[in-house]
Design a protein around this motif. Sequence first.
Motif, PDB file in Angstrom:
ATOM      1  N   CYS A  62       2.822  -7.287  -6.740  1.00 53.89           N
ATOM      2  CA  CYS A  62       3.146  -8.278  -5.026  1.00 53.89           C
ATOM      3  C   CYS A  62       4.383  -6.993  -4.952  1.00 53.89           C
ATOM      4  CB  CYS A  62       3.321 -10.132  -5.366  1.00 53.89           C
ATOM      5  SG  CYS A  62       1.359 -10.732  -5.617  1.00 53.89           S
ATOM      6  N   TYR A  63       5.227  -7.471  -4.760  1.00 46.32           N
ATOM      7  CA  TYR A  63       6.288  -6.623  -3.470  1.00 46.32           C
ATOM      8  C   TYR A  63       6.168  -5.468  -3.867  1.00 46.32           C
ATOM      9  CZ  TYR A  63       9.365 -10.898  -3.561  1.00 46.32           C
ATOM     10  OH  TYR A  63       9.994 -12.191  -2.982  1.00 46.32           O
ATOM     11  N   ASN A  64       5.734  -4.914  -5.078  1.00 48.66           N
ATOM     12  CA  ASN A  64       5.861  -3.404  -4.945  1.00 48.66           C
ATOM     13  C   ASN A  64       4.003  -2.952  -4.390  1.00 48.66           C
ATOM     14  OD1 ASN A  64       7.620  -2.743  -6.661  1.00 48.66           O
ATOM     15  ND2 ASN A  64       6.865  -2.828  -8.583  1.00 48.66           N
ATOM     16  N   LEU A  65       3.166  -3.889  -4.103  1.00 50.38           N
ATOM     17  CA  LEU A  65       1.464  -2.964  -3.665  1.00 50.38           C
ATOM     18  C   LEU A  65       2.847  -3.431  -2.026  1.00 50.38           C
ATOM     19  CD1 LEU A  65      -0.918  -3.352  -3.339  1.00 50.38           C
ATOM     20  CD2 LEU A  65      -1.271  -5.765  -4.028  1.00 50.38           C
ATOM     21  N   MET A  69       1.946  -0.690   1.235  1.00 51.46           N
ATOM     22  CA  MET A  69       1.273  -0.941   1.926  1.00 51.46           C
ATOM     23  C   MET A  69       1.684  -0.939   3.312  1.00 51.46           C
ATOM     24  SD  MET A  69      -0.558  -4.473   1.158  1.00 51.46           S
ATOM     25  CE  MET A  69      -1.562  -4.922   2.159  1.00 51.46           C
ATOM     26  N   LYS A  70       2.981  -0.995   3.606  1.00 52.25           N
ATOM     27  CA  LYS A  70       4.219  -0.808   4.534  1.00 52.25           C
ATOM     28  C   LYS A  70       4.268   0.783   4.753  1.00 52.25           C
ATOM     29  CE  LYS A  70       7.197  -5.486   4.026  1.00 52.25           C
ATOM     30  NZ  LYS A  70       8.087  -5.350   4.160  1.00 52.25           N
ATOM     31  N   ILE A  71       3.983   1.890   3.479  1.00 54.26           N
ATOM     32  CA  ILE A  71       4.334   2.873   3.800  1.00 54.26           C
ATOM     33  C   ILE A  71       2.446   3.693   4.977  1.00 54.26           C
ATOM     34  CG2 ILE A  71       4.059   5.093   3.169  1.00 54.26           C
ATOM     35  CD1 ILE A  71       5.283   3.841   0.196  1.00 54.26           C
ATOM     36  N   LEU A  72       1.862   2.905   5.424  1.00 53.72           N
ATOM     37  CA  LEU A  72       1.093   2.756   5.808  1.00 53.72           C
ATOM     38  C   LEU A  72       0.772   2.368   7.332  1.00 53.72           C
ATOM     39  CD1 LEU A  72      -1.781   1.728   3.789  1.00 53.72           C
ATOM     40  CD2 LEU A  72      -1.193   4.221   4.044  1.00 53.72           C
ATOM     41  N   LEU A  73       1.969   2.109   7.698  1.00 55.40           N
ATOM     42  CA  LEU A  73       1.729   1.463   9.047  1.00 55.40           C
ATOM     43  C   LEU A  73       2.114   2.833  10.030  1.00 55.40           C
ATOM     44  CD1 LEU A  73       4.739  -1.575   8.592  1.00 55.40           C
ATOM     45  CD2 LEU A  73       1.866  -1.580   9.267  1.00 55.40           C
ATOM     46  N   PRO A  74       3.384   3.859   9.771  1.00 51.89           N
ATOM     47  CA  PRO A  74       3.575   4.738  10.449  1.00 51.89           C
ATOM     48  C   PRO A  74       1.952   5.919  10.821  1.00 51.89           C
ATOM     49  CG  PRO A  74       5.131   5.106   8.687  1.00 51.89           C
ATOM     50  CD  PRO A  74       4.290   3.500   8.328  1.00 51.89           C
ATOM     51  N   LEU A  75       0.891   5.601   8.965  1.00 57.13           N
ATOM     52  CA  LEU A  75       0.036   6.618   9.663  1.00 57.13           C
ATOM     53  C   LEU A  75      -1.473   5.728  10.256  1.00 57.13           C
ATOM     54  CD1 LEU A  75      -2.221   8.511   8.722  1.00 57.13           C
ATOM     55  CD2 LEU A  75      -2.969   6.363   7.001  1.00 57.13           C
ATOM     56  N   PHE A  76      -1.246   4.527  10.577  1.00 56.65           N
ATOM     57  CA  PHE A  76      -1.819   3.923  12.067  1.00 56.65           C
ATOM     58  C   PHE A  76      -1.429   3.596  13.006  1.00 56.65           C
ATOM     59  CE2 PHE A  76      -3.423   1.085   7.927  1.00 56.65           C
ATOM     60  CZ  PHE A  76      -4.113   2.019   8.102  1.00 56.65           C
ATOM     61  N   ASP A  77      -0.315   3.780  13.849  1.00 55.06           N
ATOM     62  CA  ASP A  77       0.835   4.430  14.548  1.00 55.06           C
ATOM     63  C   ASP A  77      -0.194   5.439  15.223  1.00 55.06           C
ATOM     64  OD1 ASP A  77       1.883   1.717  14.562  1.00 55.06           O
ATOM     65  OD2 ASP A  77       3.810   2.977  13.655  1.00 55.06           O
ATOM     66  N   GLU A  78       0.136   7.050  14.354  1.00 59.45           N
ATOM     67  CA  GLU A  78       0.016   7.875  14.761  1.00 59.45           C
ATOM     68  C   GLU A  78      -2.269   8.015  15.115  1.00 59.45           C
ATOM     69  OE1 GLU A  78       0.413  11.196  12.080  1.00 59.45           O
ATOM     70  OE2 GLU A  78       2.594  10.852  12.937  1.00 59.45           O
ATOM     71  N   ILE A  79      -2.222   7.083  14.572  1.00 54.69           N
ATOM     72  CA  ILE A  79      -4.114   7.456  14.126  1.00 54.69           C
ATOM     73  C   ILE A  79      -4.252   5.979  15.525  1.00 54.69           C
ATOM     74  CG2 ILE A  79      -6.263   6.255  13.607  1.00 54.69           C
ATOM     75  CD1 ILE A  79      -5.412   7.039  11.100  1.00 54.69           C
ATOM     76  N   ARG A  80      -3.767   5.320  16.267  1.00 50.41           N
ATOM     77  CA  ARG A  80      -3.934   4.740  17.025  1.00 50.41           C
ATOM     78  C   ARG A  80      -3.586   4.914  18.167  1.00 50.41           C
ATOM     79  NH1 ARG A  80      -0.058   0.801  16.341  1.00 50.41           N
ATOM     80  NH2 ARG A  80      -1.814  -0.573  15.705  1.00 50.41           N
ATOM     81  N   ASP A  81      -2.564   6.737  17.684  1.00 53.47           N
ATOM     82  CA  ASP A  81      -1.835   7.292  19.497  1.00 53.47           C
ATOM     83  C   ASP A  81      -2.414   8.703  19.417  1.00 53.47           C
ATOM     84  OD1 ASP A  81      -0.149   4.804  20.531  1.00 53.47           O
ATOM     85  OD2 ASP A  81       1.126   6.314  18.915  1.00 53.47           O
ATOM     86  N   LEU A  82      -3.607   8.614  19.019  1.00 52.12           N
ATOM     87  CA  LEU A  82      -4.453  10.052  18.895  1.00 52.12           C
ATOM     88  C   LEU A  82      -5.334   9.900  20.018  1.00 52.12           C
ATOM     89  CD1 LEU A  82      -5.475  12.479  16.978  1.00 52.12           C
ATOM     90  CD2 LEU A  82      -7.739  11.028  16.038  1.00 52.12           C
ATOM     91  N   GLY A  83      -5.464  10.778  20.744  1.00 52.66           N
ATOM     92  CA  GLY A  83      -5.933  11.027  22.022  1.00 52.66           C
ATOM     93  C   GLY A  83      -7.870  11.980  22.204  1.00 52.66           C
ATOM     94  N   ALA A 100     -10.032  -2.222   2.082  1.00 54.05           N
ATOM     95  CA  ALA A 100      -9.227  -2.603   0.531  1.00 54.05           C
ATOM     96  C   ALA A 100      -7.911  -2.693   0.414  1.00 54.05           C
ATOM     97  CB  ALA A 100      -8.950  -0.741   0.000  1.00 54.05           C
ATOM     98  N   LEU A 101      -7.522  -2.917   2.275  1.00 53.14           N
ATOM     99  CA  LEU A 101      -5.868  -3.887   2.280  1.00 53.14           C
ATOM    100  C   LEU A 101      -6.394  -5.089   2.940  1.00 53.14           C
ATOM    101  CD1 LEU A 101      -4.860  -1.534   5.614  1.00 53.14           C
ATOM    102  CD2 LEU A 101      -3.932  -1.906   2.813  1.00 53.14           C
ATOM    103  N   ARG A 102      -8.030  -5.696   2.479  1.00 55.83           N
ATOM    104  CA  ARG A 102      -8.141  -7.236   2.576  1.00 55.83           C
ATOM    105  C   ARG A 102      -8.331  -7.720   0.983  1.00 55.83           C
ATOM    106  NH1 ARG A 102     -14.322  -6.784   5.839  1.00 55.83           N
ATOM    107  NH2 ARG A 102     -13.599  -5.101   6.304  1.00 55.83           N
ATOM    108  N   PHE A 103      -8.204  -6.820   0.344  1.00 55.16           N
ATOM    109  CA  PHE A 103      -8.569  -7.204  -0.774  1.00 55.16           C
ATOM    110  C   PHE A 103      -7.366  -7.495  -1.318  1.00 55.16           C
ATOM    111  CE2 PHE A 103      -9.572  -6.351  -5.658  1.00 55.16           C
ATOM    112  CZ  PHE A 103     -10.054  -7.208  -6.219  1.00 55.16           C
ATOM    113  N   ALA A 104      -6.541  -6.942  -0.728  1.00 50.76           N
ATOM    114  CA  ALA A 104      -4.956  -6.540  -1.099  1.00 50.76           C
ATOM    115  C   ALA A 104      -4.539  -7.469  -0.734  1.00 50.76           C
ATOM    116  CB  ALA A 104      -4.854  -4.876  -0.966  1.00 50.76           C
ATOM    117  N   ARG A 105      -5.039  -8.484   0.906  1.00 46.60           N
ATOM    118  CA  ARG A 105      -4.463  -9.248   0.919  1.00 46.60           C
ATOM    119  C   ARG A 105      -4.889 -10.248   0.306  1.00 46.60           C
ATOM    120  NH1 ARG A 105      -6.571 -11.402   6.339  1.00 46.60           N
ATOM    121  NH2 ARG A 105      -8.324 -11.983   5.098  1.00 46.60           N
TER     122      ARG A 105
END
Length: 650
Positions: A62-65, A69-83, A100-105
Motif C-alpha cells: 500500500c505504501y509503495n502504491l 501515485m504521488k509521483i503523478l501530482l506534478p504531471l496533473f499540475d502541468e496538464i491543468r496549466d496547459l493553455g 486506474a486511480l479509482r481502482f487503486a483507491r
Amino acid sequence: MAMDGERDGDGEDGGAETMEEENEPNSPNAREETVDLVQESVSLIEYAARFGDYRRTQRRECYNLVRRMKILLPLFDEIRDLGSPITQNGIVSLSKLNKALRFARKLLKTCNEGSKIYLALETETMMIKFHTVYEKLSQALDELPFDELEVSDEVREQVELMQTQLSRARKRTDTQDIELAVDLMVVSSKTDETNADIAIIERLAKKLDLHSVEDLKIESISVRNLAKERGQTSESTQQIIELLNKFKQILGMEVTNILDDPVMPKMLVKSQSLIIPPEFLCPITLELMSDPVVVASGQTFERESIQKWFDSNHRTCPKTRQTLDHLSLAPNYALKNLITEWCEKNNFKVPKKEDLASSEGSSAEHIEKISFLVGELSSSQLEVQRTAVKDIRMLSKENPENRILFAKCGAIPPLVQLLSYPDSIIQEHAVTALLNLSIDESNRKLITNEEAIPAIIEILQNGSMESRENSAAALFSLSMLPENKVTIALAGGIPPLVDLLQNGTIRGKRDAATALFNLSLNHANKARAIDAGIVPPLLLFLEDRNLDMVDEALSIFLTLAEHPEGRHEIGQLSFIETLVDFIKDGTPKNKECATSLLLSLGSSNSSHTLAALQFGVYEHLIEISQSGTIRARRKANALLQLMSKSEQIP
C-alpha cells in the motif's frame, strides 16, 4: 467496505468514454472535461494519501502504491496549466488513467478498513489485485500523449521512472510472511486445543494487530460487513468468524454470534436515550473510565487498563502506536470531574474504583511468588522441584504476563538444566513449561541461547508420549526463529519428528506435522525429511481420512515438491491418482491443496498432468475453476493453461 465486489472501472463507469467522444477537442466542454478529469485524479491521490495506515499484511504494498501515485501530482499540475486544447485522444488517455486511480483507491480503502483476518487469509488474492492496479496504471501511462500534453522533461522522467517501478512490481512474486502462513494453516486445520494452539493464536493476534478489546470490536464490525457481502454461510466466512472467536477467547471476551448481534460495546449504551460520550470511554476496553490517566503520548486511558498494557512489556501507546518516552501516568482530573458530573446528571452509576494500593500490593506479592518458584527449581529435594516446575508450567500456560515475569526472574536457565534431569515427571513439566514460555517471542531467543534444543530433541526421542508431543510443539515454536530451522535439523531433530508422525497419538501426529511443515520451509531440510522417511506416513494420512490430516499431509507434500528429491519420491502414478481423487471428492480445502500440488508437479514434468488427465481430472478442474475457493480457482486455471500449452487439451 469493498472486497470481492470491487469494480475495476470497466463496469458502471464504462459509459463515460462514449460521452467523451461527442466532444470536439476545441470545445468548451472538452476543456471542462479535461479540468474535471485532472481535478478528480488529483483528489483521488490526495484521498488515498490520507488513509494513513493499512493492514499489516498489505502495508508495504500500500505504501509503495501511494508513493507511486504521488509521483503523478506534478504531471496533473502541468496538464491543468496547459493553455492549448487537448485532443480527444488525450482525453481518452486521461480518462483511462483516472479509472486506474479509482481502482487503486478502492484497493487501498479495502486494505485500510477491511477485515484483518480476511486480508491475511487472502494475501495471494490481494497481491493479484495489486498487480492488476499496476497493469492498469502502466497501460494508461503508456498511452498518454506526453508531447501533446507539453509535459516537461523533468516530469516526464519521473513518470518514466514510475513506469519502470510498476513493471518491476508486476514481476515480483508474493512475499508472504511464512510464519503467518504457517500459523493460519495450523489454526485452520486443527480441531483439538493444545498449548501450541494458544501460542499460535497469540502470535497471530500480535501479527494482525488484534491484541486489544478495541481491535477485536472493530474487527467484528469488519467481519460482519464482510459476511453481508460474501454470504454468511460460505466456508471462508465461517473460518474467519471461528478465528475471530479464538482471538476473543484469548482476551477473555464474550463470544457472540456477530451475524445476529449488534457489534457494540456493552457499556456504550445505557438505554436508547442515553449514550455515553465517546471521550469518556477507555480506548482499550471501550468502557466508562473511573480513574483516567494521561500517558506520554497525550492519550487518556483507564489506569488499570494501561497499567496492564505496560506490565505486558509494551512500551508504545495503544492508540497511536508511537514509542513512549516514559511510562509515567498523570491523573486526568479535568476529565474525571466531567465524567462524574455527567454520571450525576444522568443518574448513571459510576463503576467502583479499585483500591490501587491493594492492587499494587497484590502485584508485588505475585512477583515474589514467581521469584520463589524459580528459586525452588534449584532445590535439593525432588518433590520440591517437581512441585515448582509443575506450578511454573501451569502459571505460564495461558497468562502472557507470567511468561514475561518468569523469564525476567531467571526461570529459563534452570528449566533447561532440568530437561536432562533423570526424572520423567520433571522432564515432562520442564519441556512443557519451556513450550509455554516460548509463546512469548522474546523468550525464544533466551531458550535457544541456553542450548535447549539438543535436550528437547533427546526428550522427543526417549521421553513419555506426552513429553514427546510437547517437545514437538516446543520445536515448532522455536523453529519460528529462522536460524533454528537449521539448528534443529543439524541437531538431529527431523528423524524423531518423523517417528512421532508415524507412531504417535493423533495429537502427537499433529504436533509433529506442524513442526515438520515449518522445518521443511528450509530447502535443505526438505531432503533431510525425505531421507528420514516422511513420505510413507504422509501417504497413510491421505489413505485414512478418519485421521483428519489430509490438509496437513498435502501441505507438506507441496513444500517437498519444490525439491527434486521430493518430486521424484512422490511423483508416482498411484500418487497422481490419489490427488485426482481429492480433486474429485475432497473438501474445498482438500481440492485447493491437491490442485496446487498437481500444478507444482506438472510444472516440472508434463507426464504428471498427462496421467492426471487419464484419471479424469479435466472436468473437475473446470468445476473448481468456477466454484472452488479463490486460491483453488486460480490454481485450477493455471493448471488448465499448463495443460493447454503442452497441447494435452485443446
